[in-house]
Design a protein around this motif. Structure first.
Motif, PDB file in Angstrom:
ATOM      1  N   TYR A   1      44.248   5.363 -59.197  1.00 26.45           N
ATOM      2  CA  TYR A   1      45.370   4.434 -59.239  1.00 26.45           C
ATOM      3  C   TYR A   1      45.031   3.193 -60.065  1.00 26.45           C
ATOM      4  O   TYR A   1      45.852   2.727 -60.863  1.00 26.45           O
ATOM      5  N   VAL A   2      43.845   2.631 -59.884  1.00 28.31           N
ATOM      6  CA  VAL A   2      43.477   1.429 -60.652  1.00 28.31           C
ATOM      7  C   VAL A   2      43.404   1.769 -62.137  1.00 28.31           C
ATOM      8  O   VAL A   2      43.828   0.980 -62.984  1.00 28.31           O
ATOM      9  N   ARG A   3      42.902   2.940 -62.479  1.00 28.19           N
ATOM     10  CA  ARG A   3      42.899   3.360 -63.878  1.00 28.19           C
ATOM     11  C   ARG A   3      44.325   3.404 -64.420  1.00 28.19           C
ATOM     12  O   ARG A   3      44.610   2.901 -65.507  1.00 28.19           O
ATOM     13  N   PHE A   4      45.239   3.985 -63.650  1.00 29.53           N
ATOM     14  CA  PHE A   4      46.649   4.046 -64.029  1.00 29.53           C
ATOM     15  C   PHE A   4      47.226   2.643 -64.192  1.00 29.53           C
ATOM     16  O   PHE A   4      47.873   2.328 -65.193  1.00 29.53           O
ATOM     17  N   GLU A   5      46.979   1.795 -63.210  1.00 30.38           N
ATOM     18  CA  GLU A   5      47.537   0.443 -63.237  1.00 30.38           C
ATOM     19  C   GLU A   5      47.032  -0.326 -64.461  1.00 30.38           C
ATOM     20  O   GLU A   5      47.793  -1.025 -65.128  1.00 30.38           O
ATOM     21  N   ALA A   6      45.754  -0.177 -64.758  1.00 31.69           N
ATOM     22  CA  ALA A   6      45.168  -0.889 -65.888  1.00 31.69           C
ATOM     23  C   ALA A   6      45.746  -0.415 -67.217  1.00 31.69           C
ATOM     24  O   ALA A   6      46.125  -1.222 -68.069  1.00 31.69           O
ATOM     25  N   VAL A   7      45.824   0.892 -67.396  1.00 29.91           N
ATOM     26  CA  VAL A   7      46.269   1.440 -68.680  1.00 29.91           C
ATOM     27  C   VAL A   7      47.787   1.358 -68.847  1.00 29.91           C
ATOM     28  O   VAL A   7      48.275   1.004 -69.915  1.00 29.91           O
ATOM     29  N   TRP A   8      48.538   1.660 -67.817  1.00 29.55           N
ATOM     30  CA  TRP A   8      49.989   1.740 -67.959  1.00 29.55           C
ATOM     31  C   TRP A   8      50.705   0.460 -67.550  1.00 29.55           C
ATOM     32  O   TRP A   8      51.876   0.301 -67.845  1.00 29.55           O
ATOM     33  N   SER A   9      50.046  -0.443 -66.860  1.00 24.25           N
ATOM     34  CA  SER A   9      50.716  -1.654 -66.408  1.00 24.25           C
ATOM     35  C   SER A   9      50.091  -2.908 -67.004  1.00 24.25           C
ATOM     36  O   SER A   9      50.756  -3.674 -67.687  1.00 24.25           O
ATOM     37  N   TYR A  10      48.809  -3.131 -66.726  1.00 21.32           N
ATOM     38  CA  TYR A  10      48.189  -4.387 -67.132  1.00 21.32           C
ATOM     39  C   TYR A  10      48.276  -4.624 -68.627  1.00 21.32           C
ATOM     40  O   TYR A  10      48.528  -5.744 -69.067  1.00 21.32           O
ATOM     41  N   ARG A  11      48.057  -3.596 -69.411  1.00 22.61           N
ATOM     42  CA  ARG A  11      48.125  -3.799 -70.865  1.00 22.61           C
ATOM     43  C   ARG A  11      49.509  -4.286 -71.278  1.00 22.61           C
ATOM     44  O   ARG A  11      49.636  -5.142 -72.153  1.00 22.61           O
ATOM     45  N   GLU A  12      50.540  -3.790 -70.646  1.00 21.98           N
ATOM     46  CA  GLU A  12      51.905  -4.215 -70.979  1.00 21.98           C
ATOM     47  C   GLU A  12      52.194  -5.618 -70.467  1.00 21.98           C
ATOM     48  O   GLU A  12      52.784  -6.427 -71.182  1.00 21.98           O
ATOM     49  N   THR A  13      51.785  -5.925 -69.244  1.00 18.98           N
ATOM     50  CA  THR A  13      52.109  -7.246 -68.707  1.00 18.98           C
ATOM     51  C   THR A  13      51.269  -8.341 -69.365  1.00 18.98           C
ATOM     52  O   THR A  13      51.746  -9.465 -69.522  1.00 18.98           O
ATOM     53  N   VAL A  14      50.032  -8.026 -69.764  1.00 19.68           N
ATOM     54  CA  VAL A  14      49.228  -8.999 -70.521  1.00 19.68           C
ATOM     55  C   VAL A  14      49.918  -9.296 -71.854  1.00 19.68           C
ATOM     56  O   VAL A  14      50.033 -10.455 -72.263  1.00 19.68           O
ATOM     57  N   ALA A  15      50.389  -8.265 -72.524  1.00 22.15           N
ATOM     58  CA  ALA A  15      51.098  -8.459 -73.794  1.00 22.15           C
ATOM     59  C   ALA A  15      52.358  -9.295 -73.607  1.00 22.15           C
ATOM     60  O   ALA A  15      52.766 -10.036 -74.509  1.00 22.15           O
ATOM     61  N   ALA A  16      52.944  -9.225 -72.421  1.00 23.39           N
ATOM     62  CA  ALA A  16      54.153 -10.004 -72.120  1.00 23.39           C
ATOM     63  C   ALA A  16      53.837 -11.452 -71.738  1.00 23.39           C
ATOM     64  O   ALA A  16      54.740 -12.277 -71.673  1.00 23.39           O
ATOM     65  N   GLY A  17      52.549 -11.746 -71.460  1.00 20.01           N
ATOM     66  CA  GLY A  17      52.178 -13.124 -71.144  1.00 20.01           C
ATOM     67  C   GLY A  17      51.532 -13.340 -69.789  1.00 20.01           C
ATOM     68  O   GLY A  17      51.173 -14.466 -69.455  1.00 20.01           O
ATOM     69  N   GLU A  18      51.368 -12.275 -69.007  1.00 17.65           N
ATOM     70  CA  GLU A  18      50.724 -12.441 -67.701  1.00 17.65           C
ATOM     71  C   GLU A  18      49.210 -12.574 -67.889  1.00 17.65           C
ATOM     72  O   GLU A  18      48.601 -11.836 -68.665  1.00 17.65           O
ATOM     73  N   ASP A  19      48.613 -13.521 -67.181  1.00 16.79           N
ATOM     74  CA  ASP A  19      47.162 -13.687 -67.175  1.00 16.79           C
ATOM     75  C   ASP A  19      46.602 -12.771 -66.096  1.00 16.79           C
ATOM     76  O   ASP A  19      46.543 -13.144 -64.928  1.00 16.79           O
ATOM     77  N   VAL A  20      46.231 -11.564 -66.492  1.00 16.16           N
ATOM     78  CA  VAL A  20      45.662 -10.586 -65.556  1.00 16.16           C
ATOM     79  C   VAL A  20      44.148 -10.702 -65.633  1.00 16.16           C
ATOM     80  O   VAL A  20      43.571 -10.698 -66.722  1.00 16.16           O
TER      81      VAL A  20
END
Length: 186
Positions: free
Chosen positions: A86-105
């Protein structure tokens, strides 16, 4: 104390629209069983290419609009290594997108079975350093409820945890530099 039992509840959704300056999330689980991600998670496990993930894309758009309006979004996830699927999924499919949107992950990597000192095993949102939203989950990561509190002592404690988590963490983009290797570890 207000309790919300659905992530689709308008009262929960309004938290992300109505805050003025900052939203902070502490994530401590290694798996979340969120209905809007289930199909995408199964696709990830099957090795399929990432398509649009509506729940993540919607959140990324809120981040993008919020940061354009001067709001800040921060997230720290304590991640146990080797990473769960799940963390692998979250990192690849979520965090990369939200960081690009401006979230400080940010992440605090630890070995499985270890835990960083001074960080609770508690998931929460903190809005404007004034509203604490404790996120309650079952052992398998299924969302149970969110409890809202403006009680000063509880909020002050959450602010201390936030500041400590931010101090211990590293930006996801730094962590992701070695991410392809981490993705292969199990």
């Amino acid at each position: 104390m207000t309790t919300i039992t659905s992530l689709s509840d308008d009262r929960f959704r309004s938290l992300f629209r109505d805050f003025r300056k900052s939203a902070f999330r502490l994530e401590t689980l290694q798996v979340y069983d969120v209905s809007y991600e289930r199909e995408d998670f199964e696709s990830f496990l099957a090795g399929q290419a990432r398509g649009e993930v509506s729940g993540i894309s919607g959140y990324a758009e809120r981040v993008r609009a919020g940061t354009a309006a001067g709001k800040r979004f921060h997230r720290v996830h304590v991640v146990e290594e080797p990473l769960s699927d799940y963390v692998r999924f979250e990192a690849v499919w979520s965090y990369r997108e939200t960081v690009a949107a401006g979230e400080d992950v940010r992440v605090i990597p630890v070995r499985r079975g270890e835990w960083p000192d001074g960080i609770p095993r508690l998931d929460y949102w903190l809005f404007d350093s004034a509203l604490l939203v404790v996120m309650n989950y079952a052992e398998d990561g299924l969302f149970l409820s969110a409890q809202l509190s403006e009680e000063p002592d509880r909020v002050a404690e959450a602010v201390r945890w936030r500041d400590h988590a931010l101090a211990l963490s590293q930006p996801f983009s730094d962590y992701a530099q070695d991410f392809d290797e981490l993705m292969r570890r199990r």
